[in-house]
Design a protein around this motif. Structure first.
Motif, PDB file in Angstrom:
ATOM      1  N   UNK A  23      -2.079  -2.796 -12.192  1.00  0.00           N
ATOM      2  CA  UNK A  23      -2.958  -3.430 -13.169  1.00  0.00           C
ATOM      3  C   UNK A  23      -2.655  -4.911 -13.240  1.00  0.00           C
ATOM      4  N   UNK A  24      -3.710  -5.709 -13.222  1.00  0.00           N
ATOM      5  CA  UNK A  24      -3.539  -7.160 -13.183  1.00  0.00           C
ATOM      6  C   UNK A  24      -4.171  -7.829 -14.389  1.00  0.00           C
ATOM      7  N   UNK A  25      -3.573  -8.930 -14.782  1.00  0.00           N
ATOM      8  CA  UNK A  25      -4.167  -9.781 -15.815  1.00  0.00           C
ATOM      9  C   UNK A  25      -4.861 -10.940 -15.126  1.00  0.00           C
ATOM     10  N   UNK A  26      -5.745 -11.614 -15.840  1.00  0.00           N
ATOM     11  CA  UNK A  26      -6.398 -12.779 -15.270  1.00  0.00           C
ATOM     12  C   UNK A  26      -7.861 -12.547 -14.972  1.00  0.00           C
ATOM     13  N   UNK A  27      -8.640 -13.606 -15.040  1.00  0.00           N
ATOM     14  CA  UNK A  27     -10.088 -13.510 -14.867  1.00  0.00           C
ATOM     15  C   UNK A  27     -10.522 -13.549 -13.415  1.00  0.00           C
ATOM     16  N   UNK A  28      -9.625 -13.948 -12.522  1.00  0.00           N
ATOM     17  CA  UNK A  28     -10.014 -14.140 -11.128  1.00  0.00           C
ATOM     18  C   UNK A  28      -9.458 -13.040 -10.236  1.00  0.00           C
ATOM     19  N   UNK A  29      -9.300 -11.850 -10.793  1.00  0.00           N
ATOM     20  CA  UNK A  29      -8.691 -10.751 -10.045  1.00  0.00           C
ATOM     21  C   UNK A  29      -9.416 -10.489  -8.739  1.00  0.00           C
ATOM     22  N   UNK A  30     -10.724 -10.514  -8.749  1.00  0.00           N
ATOM     23  CA  UNK A  30     -11.499 -10.166  -7.554  1.00  0.00           C
ATOM     24  C   UNK A  30     -11.366 -11.188  -6.436  1.00  0.00           C
ATOM     25  N   UNK A  31     -10.791 -12.330  -6.721  1.00  0.00           N
ATOM     26  CA  UNK A  31     -10.595 -13.329  -5.672  1.00  0.00           C
ATOM     27  C   UNK A  31      -9.300 -13.109  -4.898  1.00  0.00           C
ATOM     28  N   UNK A  52      -8.824  -6.269   0.496  1.00  0.00           N
ATOM     29  CA  UNK A  52      -9.361  -7.589   0.203  1.00  0.00           C
ATOM     30  C   UNK A  52      -9.926  -7.638  -1.212  1.00  0.00           C
ATOM     31  N   UNK A  53     -10.248  -8.837  -1.656  1.00  0.00           N
ATOM     32  CA  UNK A  53     -10.732  -9.012  -3.017  1.00  0.00           C
ATOM     33  C   UNK A  53     -11.985  -8.230  -3.329  1.00  0.00           C
ATOM     34  N   UNK A  54     -12.878  -8.157  -2.371  1.00  0.00           N
ATOM     35  CA  UNK A  54     -14.127  -7.406  -2.566  1.00  0.00           C
ATOM     36  C   UNK A  54     -13.948  -5.922  -2.310  1.00  0.00           C
ATOM     37  N   UNK A  55     -12.880  -5.568  -1.643  1.00  0.00           N
ATOM     38  CA  UNK A  55     -12.651  -4.173  -1.277  1.00  0.00           C
ATOM     39  C   UNK A  55     -13.231  -3.798   0.063  1.00  0.00           C
ATOM     40  N   UNK A  56     -13.844  -4.755   0.750  1.00  0.00           N
ATOM     41  CA  UNK A  56     -14.526  -4.434   2.009  1.00  0.00           C
ATOM     42  C   UNK A  56     -13.574  -4.332   3.196  1.00  0.00           C
ATOM     43  N   UNK A  57     -12.406  -4.923   3.062  1.00  0.00           N
ATOM     44  CA  UNK A  57     -11.414  -4.878   4.138  1.00  0.00           C
ATOM     45  C   UNK A  57     -10.175  -4.151   3.653  1.00  0.00           C
ATOM     46  N   UNK A  58      -9.665  -3.280   4.498  1.00  0.00           N
ATOM     47  CA  UNK A  58      -8.420  -2.594   4.171  1.00  0.00           C
ATOM     48  C   UNK A  58      -7.531  -2.532   5.413  1.00  0.00           C
ATOM     49  N   UNK A  59      -6.263  -2.408   5.140  1.00  0.00           N
ATOM     50  CA  UNK A  59      -5.267  -2.293   6.207  1.00  0.00           C
ATOM     51  C   UNK A  59      -4.280  -1.219   5.796  1.00  0.00           C
ATOM     52  N   UNK A  60      -3.851  -0.433   6.795  1.00  0.00           N
ATOM     53  CA  UNK A  60      -2.829   0.576   6.565  1.00  0.00           C
ATOM     54  C   UNK A  60      -1.761   0.481   7.639  1.00  0.00           C
ATOM     55  N   UNK A  61      -0.535   0.617   7.245  1.00  0.00           N
ATOM     56  CA  UNK A  61       0.542   0.747   8.219  1.00  0.00           C
ATOM     57  C   UNK A  61       0.362   2.064   8.965  1.00  0.00           C
ATOM     58  N   UNK A  62       0.775   2.087  10.214  1.00  0.00           N
ATOM     59  CA  UNK A  62       0.624   3.296  11.022  1.00  0.00           C
ATOM     60  C   UNK A  62       1.297   4.500  10.360  1.00  0.00           C
ATOM     61  N   UNK A  63       2.389   4.248   9.687  1.00  0.00           N
ATOM     62  CA  UNK A  63       3.171   5.340   9.101  1.00  0.00           C
ATOM     63  C   UNK A  63       2.442   6.050   7.956  1.00  0.00           C
ATOM     64  N   UNK A  64       1.402   5.421   7.395  1.00  0.00           N
ATOM     65  CA  UNK A  64       0.711   6.023   6.258  1.00  0.00           C
ATOM     66  C   UNK A  64      -0.766   6.307   6.538  1.00  0.00           C
ATOM     67  N   UNK A  65      -1.249   5.914   7.690  1.00  0.00           N
ATOM     68  CA  UNK A  65      -2.658   6.137   8.016  1.00  0.00           C
ATOM     69  C   UNK A  65      -3.005   7.615   7.944  1.00  0.00           C
ATOM     70  N   UNK A  66      -4.140   7.902   7.310  1.00  0.00           N
ATOM     71  CA  UNK A  66      -4.568   9.286   7.167  1.00  0.00           C
ATOM     72  C   UNK A  66      -3.959  10.002   5.987  1.00  0.00           C
ATOM     73  N   UNK A  67      -2.949   9.408   5.368  1.00  0.00           N
ATOM     74  CA  UNK A  67      -2.302  10.030   4.201  1.00  0.00           C
ATOM     75  C   UNK A  67      -2.506   9.218   2.922  1.00  0.00           C
TER      76      UNK A  67
END
Length: 121
Positions: A23-31, A52-67
């Protein structure tokens, strides 16, 4: 300035699930991109997942992909990490951080205090 608070950690058996929240404080969270990182005793901090800020980009470490699945609700200033099929090697303190979208933990200016995740075998 962004302040971050993690929650949702705990003790779970192998194969179980947990959902972490940041949980974050601040008005510019989406940036801000939000990353989840973890550090086990005696080991270096490692990247788990980033969104990413918009949620359109994600990254996963290989060790957690799929989980693990990362998501965010900008209306609630919250990022989630759904962790399924947990393994003992997932045991660590999990931190969330805010900054520019990048895979490594270095360069993130804002960090939470961390939440402990322990997976028993």
């Amino acid at each position: 300035q962004v302040q971050l608070v993690e929650s949702g950690g705990g003790l779970v058996q192998a194969g179980g699930s947990l959902r972490l929240s940041c949980a974050a404080s601040g008005r510019t969270f989406s940036s801000y991109a939000i990353g989840w990182f973890r550090q086990a005793p005696g080991k270096e901090r490692e990247s788990v997942s980033v969104i990413s800020g918009s949620g359109s980009l994600t990254y996963y470490a290989d060790s957690v992909k799929g989980r693990f699945t990362i998501s965010r609700d900008n209306a609630k200033n919250t990022v989630y990490l759904q962790m399924n099929s947990l393994k003992p090697e997932d045991t660590a303190v999990y931190y969330c951080a805010a900054g520019s979208y990048r895979f490594t933990h270095t360069g993130y200016p804002y960090w939470g205090q961390g939440t402990q995740v322990t997976v028993s075998s």
